[in-house]
Structures are given as C-alpha cells and as structure tokens.
Scaffold this active site. Structure first.
Site, PDB file in Angstrom:
ATOM      1  N   SER A 134       0.832  -1.203   0.000  1.00 18.73           N
ATOM      2  CA  SER A 134       0.000   0.000   0.000  1.00 18.73           C
ATOM      3  C   SER A 134       0.871   1.259   0.000  1.00 18.73           C
ATOM      4  O   SER A 134       1.684   1.459  -0.892  1.00 18.73           O
ATOM      5  CB  SER A 134      -0.951  -0.048   1.200  1.00 18.73           C
ATOM      6  OG  SER A 134      -2.015   0.845   1.059  1.00 18.73           O
TER       7      SER A 134
ATOM      8  N   ASP B 229      -9.611  -5.139  -4.447  1.00 13.91           N
ATOM      9  CA  ASP B 229      -8.895  -4.063  -3.748  1.00 13.91           C
ATOM     10  C   ASP B 229      -9.373  -2.698  -4.246  1.00 13.91           C
ATOM     11  O   ASP B 229      -9.500  -2.492  -5.463  1.00 13.91           O
ATOM     12  CB  ASP B 229      -7.395  -4.229  -4.010  1.00 13.91           C
ATOM     13  CG  ASP B 229      -6.516  -3.238  -3.286  1.00 13.91           C
ATOM     14  OD1 ASP B 229      -7.033  -2.444  -2.484  1.00 13.91           O
ATOM     15  OD2 ASP B 229      -5.291  -3.267  -3.539  1.00 13.91           O
TER      16      ASP B 229
ATOM     17  N   HIS C 231      -8.024  -5.692  -0.415  1.00 13.32           N
ATOM     18  CA  HIS C 231      -6.773  -5.067   0.008  1.00 13.32           C
ATOM     19  C   HIS C 231      -6.211  -5.744   1.256  1.00 13.32           C
ATOM     20  O   HIS C 231      -6.913  -5.954   2.231  1.00 13.32           O
ATOM     21  CB  HIS C 231      -7.059  -3.588   0.300  1.00 13.32           C
ATOM     22  CG  HIS C 231      -5.843  -2.744   0.480  1.00 13.32           C
ATOM     23  ND1 HIS C 231      -4.922  -2.543  -0.519  1.00 13.32           N
ATOM     24  CD2 HIS C 231      -5.399  -2.031   1.552  1.00 13.32           C
ATOM     25  CE1 HIS C 231      -3.966  -1.737  -0.077  1.00 13.32           C
ATOM     26  NE2 HIS C 231      -4.226  -1.423   1.173  1.00 13.32           N
TER      27      HIS C 231
END
Length: 303
Positions: free
Chosen positions: A165, A245, A277
């Site tokens: 991320s 995601d 995610h």
C-alpha cells in the site's frame, strides 16, 4: 456548553482513514496495536528492535532467519509497512506475523521500518524516514555498521526492498532515488510492491491534505512520471494486485505505466482473484495468502 460541544464536533474533512474536525482535532479510524519482538521456536526466526535515528525518530524491527552456516550470508529485505501514512506499525501483530512467516520461507534478513505517522509527522516525513532507514542499512556494507546481525549475516549484494500500500509507494520513491544517485556498497536486485497506492482516486485528497507542500495530483511521489520509472535502480519488479482491492485500478495503471516507460528491468504482475486489500495480512492461513508469501519468497531467492 452544548453549543461548544456541537462546534467541536463540526467536521472539516472526512477521508477513508481519518476525520479532521474544525477545531483541529484528528480522529484516525483504525487503532494501531503493537507487540514486542519475539522468537519462533518452530522456525528459529528471531526478532529484535533497533533505534536507527533519534532525529528524526526512526526505528526498525529486524528479523533473522535460522542460521545453518555462519560462513554463508543471506539476502536482505527492507520492508516498509502500509497504513495510509497515518496508522499501523512495524511492531503491529499483522506485520510482525507476516514478516516472521516471510523470513522463515525466504531465508532472508528483514529490516521492517518504523517511520513517523501523520499528523505528528506530516508528509514528506515518512519518505524522509524511509531514506534514513535505507542509509542506515547501507552503512553495514563493509561489515562495520551499528547492528551485529547485519554485519555478521547480511549479503548486501543481494538487497531487496518492498512494502504494501503506502509502503509500496515509498519503496518506489526510494528506488527512483537509488537509480538516480546510487547506493554505495549495496547491489539493489529487486522491488516488491503489494497492493500499491498511487494517484488517480479519491484517496489523493487525503494524501495531499497530509502533505502541505505537495505539488498537486501530478506530484511525482503520488503519480510517478515515466522518466522517474525509467530510473528505478533495480533489476526486476514484482507487483501483487487483488481483484477486489480499492487500489486495484491505480495499481494496474502503475503497472502499465512502468511497462511503457524505458525501465530496462523485468516486471512481473501477480493478481489474486476474489480478495480485497491486504487480504494476506488478515487471513494469513488461506491458500491465496500462502501463495503470495511463497511467490514473494521465491522472488527474493532468484538473483
């Protein structure tokens, strides 16, 4: 009194990870938990925490695999955790568990960075912290750095870097810098990006609110231009995407931008269907999570 309470609860801006109130308060929607370092008797992986810098305050959790032959050194992974630049930690149960598993599978030393979080550390603070951590690792290249585990067991000619991320975003920032300026004593082999965050979605506004001196939606940290991607200082890049995601679209665009740039290294993309995610952190025992770890580990062992 009631009027003051009402005024203090007036929202200035609300984002995915935080709410900012007009009185200056900030509420982070996700708490950050921390656990102490520990050793795994089943795999022999050890961990400990180290201070990298006091100004800025930067630390790390280091993971050492079971050393079967002290004369043989092992690759190094510099890992930068995600969390929207405002929550999570290298010391959290999620990342501690993930790195323990990854180090056991790959037989590498991992340095998991603990960087400053917004709002106490406004952006670009975390990017600066990640660079400080990188320089600290490089200081062990001649075997005389401050950390014995790295001096004794790290092979910095097999150096990898990555994160998930926002941590993947910071890894890209560092890879551009290494490609532009070098990193003496370190041979940067590959970068791993798990569910990377880049510009082109609603979270852009959150990122820019954390970064008072940003250059807008085309800021090179948020939306790396082709000339920066062409400079990545590694031989290969592995990118993980997840079908459900919220960052899937911008991650896919980044992959295409990287392939279209003049980057001369190899680019591999692995997508997991039906998952969201960071699925591998929240359900580490699932088949897809185990396959992610195995692929990550095999990438670290193919020099």
């Amino acid at each position: 009194m009631g009027g003051n309470e009402e005024a203090s609860n007036e929202i200035a801006r609300k984002f995915r990870f935080l709410t900012a109130y007009k009185d200056g308060r900030v509420e982070i929607h996700y708490p950050t938990q921390k656990v102490p370092p520990s050793n795994d008797p089943n795999t022999g992986v050890q961990s400990k925490d180290v201070i990298i810098s006091t100004e800025p305050p930067v630390s790390a959790r280091i993971f050492l695999p079971k050393i079967h032959d002290p004369t043989q050194k092992v690759p190094v992974l510099y890992y930068i955790h995600g969390g929207g630049f405002c929550f999570e930690s290298a010391f959290s149960p999620l990342f501690h568990g993930h790195l323990m598993t990854l180090v056991a599978e790959a037989n590498v030393i991992a340095v998991s960075l603990e960087y400053g979080l917004w709002p106490e550390r406004p952006l670009p603070g975390s990017y600066i912290d990640s660079w400080v951590g990188l320089q600290w690792i490089a200081s062990h290249a001649n075997g005389s750095g401050p950390e014995p585990w790295l001096n004794d067991h790290a092979d910095l000619s097999r150096f990898f870097m990555g994160g998930d991320s926002g941590g993947a975003n910071m890894s890209n920032f560092l890879a551009v810098h290494i490609g532009s300026y070098g990193l003496p004593g370190v041979r940067f082999i590959g970068m791993i990006m798990v569910h990377p965050f880049f510009g082109g979605m609603e979270d852009d506004e959150m990122w820019m609110s954390m970064y008072p001196t940003n250059c807008g939606k085309q800021d090179p940290k948020l939306k790396p231009p082709a000339e920066d991607l062409a400079k990545l200082g590694c031989k290969k890049v592995l990118i993980f995407l997840a079908e459900k995601d919220h960052l899937r679209e911008v991650g896919g665009i980044f992959c295409e931008d990287l392939k279209k740039s003049r980057y001369k290294g190899a680019v591999e993309v692995v997508e997991h269907e039906g998952v969201a995610h960071e699925f591998h952190l929240f359900d580490p025992a699932s088949d897809k999570s185990r396959s992610l770890v195995k692929k990550f580990a095999s990438f670290l062992n193919e020099v």
